[in-house]
Structures are given as structure tokens and as C-alpha cells.
Motif scaffolding. Structure first.
Motif, PDB file in Angstrom:
ATOM      1  N   ALA A   1       0.790  -0.901   0.123  1.00  0.00           N
ATOM      2  CA  ALA A   1       0.152  -0.480   0.254  1.00  0.00           C
ATOM      3  C   ALA A   1       0.473   1.332  -0.108  1.00  0.00           C
ATOM      4  N   TRP A   2       1.943   1.146   0.573  1.00  0.00           N
ATOM      5  CA  TRP A   2       2.586   2.239   0.800  1.00  0.00           C
ATOM      6  C   TRP A   2       3.620   2.810  -0.554  1.00  0.00           C
ATOM      7  N   ILE A   3       3.843   1.672  -1.238  1.00  0.00           N
ATOM      8  CA  ILE A   3       4.997   1.678  -1.974  1.00  0.00           C
ATOM      9  C   ILE A   3       3.631   1.890  -3.501  1.00  0.00           C
ATOM     10  N   TRP A   4       3.004   2.010  -3.499  1.00  0.00           N
ATOM     11  CA  TRP A   4       1.504   1.793  -4.265  1.00  0.00           C
ATOM     12  C   TRP A   4       1.787   3.382  -4.545  1.00  0.00           C
ATOM     13  N   ALA A   5       1.156   3.810  -3.306  1.00  0.00           N
ATOM     14  CA  ALA A   5       0.579   4.690  -3.222  1.00  0.00           C
ATOM     15  C   ALA A   5       1.596   6.272  -2.916  1.00  0.00           C
ATOM     16  N   SER A   6       2.998   6.076  -2.933  1.00  0.00           N
ATOM     17  CA  SER A   6       4.253   6.673  -3.079  1.00  0.00           C
ATOM     18  C   SER A   6       4.111   7.285  -4.364  1.00  0.00           C
ATOM     19  N   LEU A   7       3.649   5.927  -5.282  1.00  0.00           N
ATOM     20  CA  LEU A   7       4.315   6.739  -6.847  1.00  0.00           C
ATOM     21  C   LEU A   7       3.258   7.965  -6.603  1.00  0.00           C
ATOM     22  N   LEU A   8       2.303   8.369  -6.262  1.00  0.00           N
ATOM     23  CA  LEU A   8       1.312   9.080  -7.450  1.00  0.00           C
ATOM     24  C   LEU A   8       1.578  10.429  -6.955  1.00  0.00           C
ATOM     25  N   VAL A   9       2.383  11.028  -6.353  1.00  0.00           N
ATOM     26  CA  VAL A   9       2.858  12.192  -6.601  1.00  0.00           C
ATOM     27  C   VAL A   9       4.160  12.580  -7.224  1.00  0.00           C
ATOM     28  N   PHE A  10       3.769  11.826  -7.994  1.00  0.00           N
ATOM     29  CA  PHE A  10       4.779  11.762  -9.649  1.00  0.00           C
ATOM     30  C   PHE A  10       4.363  11.165 -10.789  1.00  0.00           C
ATOM     31  N   VAL A  11       2.906  11.703 -10.773  1.00  0.00           N
ATOM     32  CA  VAL A  11       1.430  11.906 -11.167  1.00  0.00           C
ATOM     33  C   VAL A  11       0.991  12.893 -12.078  1.00  0.00           C
ATOM     34  N   LYS A  12       0.906  13.561 -10.139  1.00  0.00           N
ATOM     35  CA  LYS A  12       0.251  15.083 -10.106  1.00  0.00           C
ATOM     36  C   LYS A  12       0.587  16.012  -9.083  1.00  0.00           C
ATOM     37  N   GLU A  13       1.103  17.058  -9.365  1.00  0.00           N
ATOM     38  CA  GLU A  13       1.734  17.544  -7.363  1.00  0.00           C
ATOM     39  C   GLU A  13       0.211  17.812  -6.687  1.00  0.00           C
ATOM     40  N   ASP A  14      -0.560  17.923  -6.951  1.00  0.00           N
ATOM     41  CA  ASP A  14      -2.673  17.664  -5.578  1.00  0.00           C
ATOM     42  C   ASP A  14      -2.079  16.394  -5.079  1.00  0.00           C
TER      43      ASP A  14
ATOM     44  N   VAL B   1      -2.226  11.707  -1.624  1.00  0.00           N
ATOM     45  CA  VAL B   1      -1.435  10.390  -0.307  1.00  0.00           C
ATOM     46  C   VAL B   1      -1.545  10.975   1.093  1.00  0.00           C
ATOM     47  N   PHE B   2      -0.624  12.284   1.177  1.00  0.00           N
ATOM     48  CA  PHE B   2      -1.714  12.802   2.836  1.00  0.00           C
ATOM     49  C   PHE B   2      -2.370  11.640   3.416  1.00  0.00           C
ATOM     50  N   VAL B   3      -3.469  11.765   3.334  1.00  0.00           N
ATOM     51  CA  VAL B   3      -4.264  11.376   3.604  1.00  0.00           C
ATOM     52  C   VAL B   3      -4.353  10.015   3.610  1.00  0.00           C
ATOM     53  N   ILE B   4      -4.178   9.251   2.529  1.00  0.00           N
ATOM     54  CA  ILE B   4      -3.709   8.115   2.563  1.00  0.00           C
ATOM     55  C   ILE B   4      -3.076   7.602   3.433  1.00  0.00           C
ATOM     56  N   GLY B   5      -1.745   7.861   4.054  1.00  0.00           N
ATOM     57  CA  GLY B   5      -1.577   7.824   5.205  1.00  0.00           C
ATOM     58  C   GLY B   5      -0.854   7.402   6.954  1.00  0.00           C
ATOM     59  N   LEU B   6      -2.630   8.674   6.762  1.00  0.00           N
ATOM     60  CA  LEU B   6      -3.554   8.733   7.713  1.00  0.00           C
ATOM     61  C   LEU B   6      -4.207   7.496   8.178  1.00  0.00           C
ATOM     62  N   VAL B   7      -4.788   7.696   7.123  1.00  0.00           N
ATOM     63  CA  VAL B   7      -5.821   6.465   7.337  1.00  0.00           C
ATOM     64  C   VAL B   7      -5.226   5.178   7.672  1.00  0.00           C
ATOM     65  N   MET B   8      -4.097   5.320   6.395  1.00  0.00           N
ATOM     66  CA  MET B   8      -2.842   3.585   7.174  1.00  0.00           C
ATOM     67  C   MET B   8      -2.318   3.816   8.062  1.00  0.00           C
TER      68      MET B   8
ATOM     69  N   TRP C   1       5.662  11.590   3.797  1.00  0.00           N
ATOM     70  CA  TRP C   1       5.959  12.062   1.414  1.00  0.00           C
ATOM     71  C   TRP C   1       5.326  12.748   0.550  1.00  0.00           C
ATOM     72  N   GLY C   2       3.979  12.892   0.808  1.00  0.00           N
ATOM     73  CA  GLY C   2       2.411  13.019  -0.012  1.00  0.00           C
ATOM     74  C   GLY C   2       2.922  14.331   0.219  1.00  0.00           C
ATOM     75  N   VAL C   3       3.086  15.164   1.534  1.00  0.00           N
ATOM     76  CA  VAL C   3       3.395  16.914   1.926  1.00  0.00           C
ATOM     77  C   VAL C   3       4.299  16.584   1.717  1.00  0.00           C
ATOM     78  N   GLY C   4       5.339  16.314   1.270  1.00  0.00           N
ATOM     79  CA  GLY C   4       6.819  16.834   1.390  1.00  0.00           C
ATOM     80  C   GLY C   4       7.519  17.159  -0.526  1.00  0.00           C
ATOM     81  N   TRP C   5       6.395  16.348  -0.907  1.00  0.00           N
ATOM     82  CA  TRP C   5       6.192  16.300  -2.351  1.00  0.00           C
ATOM     83  C   TRP C   5       5.897  17.523  -2.522  1.00  0.00           C
ATOM     84  N   PHE C   6       5.182  17.701  -2.497  1.00  0.00           N
ATOM     85  CA  PHE C   6       2.970  18.882  -2.169  1.00  0.00           C
ATOM     86  C   PHE C   6       4.532  20.021  -2.541  1.00  0.00           C
TER      87      PHE C   6
END
Length: 469
Positions: free
Chosen positions: A187-200, A205-212, A227-232
């Protein structure tokens, strides 16, 4: 003493439970594969009818085709449709689109991008349907898979043609299914790749992390949020401004927080309310019973904060990333809530969701398949082909959105609304300007590029093509 008969005794058969387990692991995948294949087929029929009838929704397909063309030739994505020398990584941050390169290299055509998008969306259908079957049984799972495949967010994305979110949808499906199956690393790996699709999507990813973090009770989810907030922050404050010609994040001004504070009632605009209600409706309200639904908030927030009405409704591609979220939330609710723990009730909810999706389809893209002749007319095909034939390969062309996606593979294309260098050819759609002179394209081009001379090489009631002398 062991007898000869005893030594020849056959080996015991595999335990029945093992055989059942093997059968159970293959059948859900086969069923979900069939649903995914059918979804891909339907999506592709729609895209093919669009393409063949020269139906182009926007300039985005041309833009992403130029990007794919550059990546396929091992060049940075310098997209002339956005402007001379414009690096598309300064518009939105989507380095994962480099994965388009091998597909475009094999099939150098804008239509290839439509096929790739349909394939990626169909992959997400397989993932969601497979998970639903495992959790809820074959019939209910297939019903949910069909409902997801026909959901209005998916249909709108297909209708809008290729956009970067095509990669985000399967990544979200893989990540959320892994999260619900408590495969935290996946779940972590798949979600982490989202930051390379579009900046928002960094905020998603930030909220996915909180749910996780809430479900796993470990720090891994918090690290994912960081990770999500940092890349944003990195993309919107550093990378995009550095690559953008205006030295800023081009879409920052659309986050009109001050406007919302001065007029809170704007949050309840009918288009915004309808979008939210439809998100709930397509899951028969089940998504409200799972914390996963919180993951839709970042996307809805930036859309509803914008002053552009195009972001508020159900058209275009913006809601596609919400579909895996609400459907995984619905599956989570059906499989975890005791009040819903009934085979009959699950079947009822699954069929309800499927029927809702089918009924709503009449109002969205796939409803056009009921009358292809009306929605994909071919009476302009000959004119379009003739206009394209008037433009040779390898030249520079300035054009509007009408045929740009059919030119980008073999020419260097500029959009007529930008400040461009003088092109070798100009092609414009004049169908909305009745009574126009047959030499209007040439005359207007000479006015835009003083000191040049253009002559008309093709003109009919729909298109004009002029060549620079």
C-alpha cells in the motif's frame, strides 16, 4: 513387518480444503479479468468512434502526444502547443508519464494514448472487481466491478481523452486494495508513486497515510503522509516554478481560499453539491460508512476552491481519481460492518450499485453508444482528411484544436492562441464563421506574422489551409 501391498499404497490425495483454496484464488481473478476485458473493449469502442469521427474535446490530447513523442525520442518534453520551448514539466509535475515512451515508440500515433488510458483504467477495474469478489462473493463482486467500470467518473475521463490521471487511477486501486488487505508495504509503495503523476496528488497521499496510520497503528502511515506533503511542497514551491516560464506554479491562483471565506455559500453551488451527491449515490451511500472516503477530500478541496466552474461538475477527467476511493470504501463497508453482514443484503447493494451505474450511463459518455450516428457523425470526415492531406510531413503548423491531434505525430504543431514563430502552414476550422472569404486563413496569418506572405492551398466550408511563401 511391512507387506508389499502396503508399500504400493497410493499417495494420499490433496486435502479438499487445499483444492478449494486453489479454485477460489483462480476463479476471482478470471471473473475480474473478464469484467476488465469487457470494460476495455467498451472504452476502446468509444475512443475509436471519437477518433474516427474527428471528435476532439480539447488540446490536451495533442499536448500529451507531443510529450510522448519527445520521451520516445529520448528528449525532454518540450511542447510547442503550450508555447515555443515550453517544458511541460513546468505546467504539471508528471514524470511518470515517461512510461508512455515505449508505447508511442511502437505505435507513433495520438490514438495510442487513448488505448493506453483505456488499458490503465481497465486494469483498475480488474483490481477493484477482484477484491470485491474475494470479499463479497462472485455475484456481488462482479456487480460492484461492473458498477465501478461504468461509474460516471470513469466515463467522463474516457470522454475527455488522455490525461495524466490515467496512471493515478490504477495506482490508487492497487494502493487502497493493499491497504484494506493490510499489506502495508505494498500500500505504501503504490501510494508513494502518486506524487509523480500530478502535484496535487501529494495531498491525496497525505490522507492515505493518515488512514493507514489509523488502521495499521504504526508509524509507516505517518511517513507516507510526510512523503506526500513533502513532494507537494517541493513540486509547487521549487520544481514547477523553476521549470515554468512564469517562474511560478501556474495553478496557485486557482486556490481561492479568500473567495471562499468571503462567500462561504459558494461551497454549496449546485454543481458542487451534485458532484458530492453523485459520489455518494454511485455507492448507494455505502462509502459513508468507511474512513477511506476521507481520501476524496484533497481533490474535492482544490476543485471547489477554484473559481473555474469546469472543476466543479462531473465532466472532464477530474473525478476519475475519486472512483477507486469511493468504491473501495463501499467494499470496505460491506465487508466490515456487522449490520451489512448478510449475503442477501450484500447482493442487494451490489445489484443496486450496478443498476445505478447503468441508469446514469445514459447521461454520460457511454450513453452515446446507443446512437453512434448522432453522437459521432462522419459527414465531415472527408473534409478533415482532405485538409490534413494538404499539410506535408515534417513542417511547422499553426492550428486550432480541430485537427491538432492528427497533426502532432508528423509535424511540429503550434496553437493559434499563443505567440508563435511564423509557421510554414496554417490550418483553421472555419465552420463557425459562415460567409468567410476562402483566403481568410492566409490573410489572418499575414496579419499575425507581419512581413510574411501566405497562399491558400485548401479551402472548403469547414477548413482552410494556407502555406507560407
Amino acid at each position: 513387518m511391512t507387506t508389499a501391498q502396503e508399500t504400493r499404497r497410493p499417495a494420499p490425495a490433496s486435502p479438499p480444503r487445499l483444492a478449494e483454496f486453489q479454485h477460489a484464488t483462480t476463479t476471482p481473478l478470471a471473473l475480474s479479468g473478464i469484467v476488465g476485458a469487457l470494460a476495455f473493449a467498451v472504452y476502446s469502442v468509444f475512443s475509436w468512434l471519437q477518433w474516427q469521427s474527428f471528435t476532439i474535446r480539447s488540446w490536451d490530447l495533442g499536448i500529451f502526444t507531443q510529450l510522448a513523442k519527445d520521451y520516445a525520442n529520448l528528449r525532454p518534453p518540450i511542447v510547442s502547443l503550450k508555447g515555443e520551448g515550453y517544458n511541460l514539466l513546468g505546467d504539471h509535475f508528471h514524470p511518470l508519464l515517461v512510461l508512455l515512451a515505449p508505447f508511442y515508440r511502437l505505435f507513433p500515433n495520438a490514438y495510442t494514448l487513448l488505448v493506453v488510458q483505456n488499458m490503465l483504467l481497465a486494469v483498475s477495474v480488474v483490481v477493484v472487481c477482484h477484491f470485491a469478489i474475494k470479499r463479497l462473493g462472485k455475484i456481488t463482486g462482479v456487480c460492484l466491478g461492473v458498477a465501478y467500470a461504468l461509474s460516471w467518473g470513469m466515463q467522463s475521463a474516457i470522454d475527455a481523452q488522455f490525461h495524466e490521471i490515467a496512471f493515478a487511477v490504477p495506482l490508487l486501486a492497487f494502493s487502497l486494495v493493499a491497504l484494506l488487505e493490510e499489506r502495508w508495504r505494498s500500500a505504501w509503495i503504490w501510494a508513494s508513486l502518486l506524487v509523480f503523476v500530478k502535484e496535487d496528488l501529494g495531498l491525496t497521499v497525505f490522507v492515505i497515510g493518515l488512514v493507514m496510520a489509523w488502521r495499521a497503528r504504526t508509524a509507516a502511515g505517518l511517513w507516507l503522509s510526510a512523503w506526500g506533503v513533502g513532494w507537494f511542497i517541493l513540486t509547487t514551491k521549487v520544481i514547477l516554478p523553476a521549470m515554468n516560464p512564469g517562474d511560478k506554479w501556474a495553478y496557485q491562483s486557482q486556490l481561492n481560499i479568500a473567495g471562499l471565506l468571503s462567500d462561504p455559500a459558494s461551497l454549496f453551488h449546485p454543481d458542487k453539491v451534485t458532484t458530492v451527491l453523485l459520489l455518494i449515490a454511485i455507492t448507494a451511500g455505502l462509502c459513508l460508512f468507511s474512513p477511506l472516503t476521507l481520501i476524496v477530500l484533497p481533490t474535492l478541496a482544490w476543485r471547489f476552491l477554484s473559481e473555474l466552474p469546469v472543476y466543479w461538475g462531473q465532466e472532464w477527467q477530474y473525478s476519475a481519481v475519486l472512483m477507486p476511493v469511493v468504491f473501495c470504501a463501499a467494499i470496505d463497508a460491506l465487508s466490515r460492518r456487522k449490520v451489512l453482514n448478510s449475503t442477501r443484503l450484500r447482493l442487494l447493494m451490489g445489484t443496486t450499485m450496478m443498476l445505478l451505474a447503468v441508469v446514469l450511463s445514459s447521461q454520460y459518455a457511454l450513453g452515446k453508444l446507443a446512437d453512434p450516428a448522432k453522437h459521432f457523425p462522419t459527414h465531415t470526415v472527408a473534409s478533415s482528411q482532405s485538409a490534413l492531406a494538404a499539410v506535408p510531413d515534417g513542417v511547422t503548423v499553426e492550428t486550432d484544436i480541430s485537427l491538432m491531434s492528427y497533426l502532432v505525430d508528423r509535424t511540429e504543431v503550434y496553437w493559434i492562441g499563443n505567440q508563435n514563430p511564423a509557421p510554414q502552414y496554417v490550418l483553421i476550422d472555419v465552420s463557425g464563421r459562415p460567409g468567410l472569404s476562402p483566403t481568410a486563413a492566409a490573410t489572418e496569418a499575414e496579419a499575425r506574422f507581419p512581413g510574411t506572405r501566405f497562399v491558400t492551398v485548401y479551402a472548403d466550408g469547414r477548413y482552410q489551409v494556407a502555406q507560407r511563401q
